[in-house]
Design an enzyme around this catalytic site. Structure first.
Site, PDB file in Angstrom:
ATOM      1  N   ASP A 189       0.849  -1.193   0.000  1.00 48.42           N
ATOM      2  CA  ASP A 189       0.000   0.000   0.000  1.00 48.42           C
ATOM      3  C   ASP A 189       0.879   1.235   0.000  1.00 48.42           C
ATOM      4  OD1 ASP A 189      -2.510  -1.022  -0.095  1.00 48.42           O
ATOM      5  OD2 ASP A 189      -3.139  -0.317   1.888  1.00 48.42           O
ATOM      6  N   ASN A 197      -3.937  12.913  -2.647  1.00 50.57           N
ATOM      7  CA  ASN A 197      -5.010  13.370  -3.539  1.00 50.57           C
ATOM      8  C   ASN A 197      -5.659  14.643  -3.014  1.00 50.57           C
ATOM      9  OD1 ASN A 197      -4.912  11.513  -5.644  1.00 50.57           O
ATOM     10  ND2 ASN A 197      -6.184  10.019  -4.572  1.00 50.57           N
ATOM     11  N   HIS A 202      -6.026  14.937  -7.802  1.00 48.55           N
ATOM     12  CA  HIS A 202      -5.999  13.569  -8.336  1.00 48.55           C
ATOM     13  C   HIS A 202      -4.983  13.407  -9.475  1.00 48.55           C
ATOM     14  CE1 HIS A 202      -9.291  11.810  -6.014  1.00 48.55           C
ATOM     15  NE2 HIS A 202      -9.866  13.002  -6.079  1.00 48.55           N
ATOM     16  N   ASP A 206      -2.256  10.493  -9.590  1.00 46.16           N
ATOM     17  CA  ASP A 206      -2.003   9.586 -10.714  1.00 46.16           C
ATOM     18  C   ASP A 206      -0.509   9.542 -11.051  1.00 46.16           C
ATOM     19  OD1 ASP A 206      -4.669   9.028 -10.865  1.00 46.16           O
ATOM     20  OD2 ASP A 206      -5.060  10.247 -12.644  1.00 46.16           O
ATOM     21  N   GLU A 232      -4.579   2.329  -4.508  1.00 42.50           N
ATOM     22  CA  GLU A 232      -3.161   2.481  -4.196  1.00 42.50           C
ATOM     23  C   GLU A 232      -2.555   1.175  -3.726  1.00 42.50           C
ATOM     24  OE1 GLU A 232      -5.295   3.731  -0.338  1.00 42.50           O
ATOM     25  OE2 GLU A 232      -5.710   3.690  -2.483  1.00 42.50           O
TER      26      GLU A 232
END
Length: 310
Positions: A189, A197, A202, A206, A232
C-alpha cells in the site's frame, strides 16, 4: 475385324484425349499438383508445382526436389539438416489414405497440402494457396492478443490488473505445489495516499501511482509479477523466492521510494508499506490473507515499513 476390335482403339484414343484435356485444364487453373509413383518418382506435375518447388530437368524423385530446394533456399521452409527432413517426410508420406497439412514457402506464402494415396502406392498431391487466409488469421490473432492485453492491463500504470494477477497467482501456486518450489507474495500500500489526492489533486495522485509502478518494475527481479490490484494497492509475486529473499526485495523497493528525489513532482513525497508471506502449500486465500495481515501490521506499527507473516 470384329465391331469390338474396331472401336477399342477409338475408345483408348478418346480416353487419352480426355485425360490430356483434364490435365491441361488443371494446369490452366493455376493449381499446383503432382503425381508420384510408388517409388516416389515424379510422374506428372503441373507448371505451378514445378515453379513452386523450382523442379529441375534432372530431378526424378521427391528427395531430388527437396534436396535442391534445401540447397538453394527455395520451396518450403526447412530447418535443420536435409536428411533429417527427408526422414521425417518419408515417415509421413503414404502413412494414411489422405493427409492434409500446411507448409510455408520461403517467399512468405502458405499452402494447404492435400495428399491422397491411390492404388499400389501412387500419391496425388494438391497444393492450395492459403496465404490470404493465413494473413487474416494473423490479423485476428493480433486483435485477440491486443484485446486480451487490454483486458489484463491497468490503463493508468500499464501493470497487470487484479483479475490477471490473481489468475497468475493461482497458476504459480500450482507450479510451486507440484514442484516443491518456493514462492512469496507481497501486498503493498502507498501510505496516506488519500492525503496526497486531497492536498495535491488527483492528477498528482495519478503521477505518484505511475512513478511507483515504474519503480516497482525497475526493482523487481526477472520473472517477478508486479501488479496494481486496487486504488493504491499493489502486489508483487516472487516465484523461487523464500521469505528472506522476498523481505529483502521489498525493503530494497521501500528504500528506493523513500529516498527518491522529486518522486512524482516537486514537493510530493510518498512512502510504502508491505506485508510478505511465503507459500506453504495452502490455498490462494490463505496466502493472500497472511500477506494482508502482515501489511496491516506494517500500517499499525507506523507505516513506511515491511512486515512478514508468521
Amino acid at each position: 475385324m470384329t465391331h469390338v476390335d474396331a472401336i477399342l482403339p477409338l475408345a483408348l484414343i478418346r480416353d487419352r484425349a480426355t485425360t490430356d484435356l483434364i490435365l491441361s485444364g488443371l494446369d490452366a487453373s493455376g493449381v499446383a499438383f503432382a503425381l508420384f509413383s510408388p517409388e516416389d518418382e515424379l510422374s506428372y506435375a503441373s507448371m505451378v508445382f514445378r515453379a513452386l518447388f523450382d523442379v529441375q530437368p534432372g530431378a526424378r524423385t521427391f528427395a531430388d526436389i527437396m534436396r535442391h530446394c534445401h540447397a538453394n533456399g527455395v520451396g518450403p521452409r526447412m530447418s535443420g539438416p536435409i536428411d533429417a527432413f527427408l526422414d521425417m517426410a518419408h515417415a509421413k508420406r503414404r502413412s494414411r489414405p489422405q493427409r492434409v497439412f500446411e507448409i510455408d514457402i520461403g517467399d512468405d506464402r502458405w499452402f494447404l497440402v492435400n495428399e491422397t494415396l491411390l492404388g499400389d502406392g501412387w500419391l496425388w498431391s494438391v497444393f492450395t494457396d492459403i496465404t490470404m487466409l493465413k494473413s487474416n488469421e494473423r490479423m485476428l490473432q493480433i486483435a485477440r492478443d491486443a484485446a486480451q492485453l487490454a483486458a489484463d492491463t491497468d490503463p493508468l500504470t500499464g501493470l497487470l490488473n487484479r483479475r490477471a494477477a490473481m489468475a497468475r497467482l493461482d497458476a504459480e501456486m500450482r507450479i510451486a505445489f507440484r514442484d516443491g518450489a518456493r514462492l512469496s507474495l507481497a501486498l503493498i500500500d502507498l501510505d496516506h495516499f488519500k492525503a496526497i489526492n486531497d492536498r495535491y489533486g488527483h492528477a498528482r495522485g495519478d503521477e505518484v501511482l505511475r512513478h511507483f509502478a515504474a519503480a516497482g518494475r525497475q526493482q523487481s527481479r526477472a520473472g517477478d509479477l508486479f501488479a496494481r490490484i486496487g486504488g493504491e494497492e499493489f502486489l508483487m509475486l516472487m516465484p523461487g523466492a523464500g521469505l528472506g529473499e522476498a523481505m529483502h526485495a521489498m525493503e530494497r523497493l521501500r528504500c528506493h521510494v523513500a529516498r527518491a528525489e522529486d518522486r512524482a513532482g516537486p514537493g510530493c513525497a510518498y512512502t510504502m508499506s508491505a506485508g510478505v508471506a511465503e507459500f506453504c502449500g495452502n490455498a490462494v486465500e490463505d496466502l493472500f490473507e497472511r500477506a494482508d495481515r502482515a501489511l496491516y501490521s506494517a500500517k499499525r506499527l507506523g507505516r513506511d515499513r515491511i512486515e512478514q507473516a508468521p
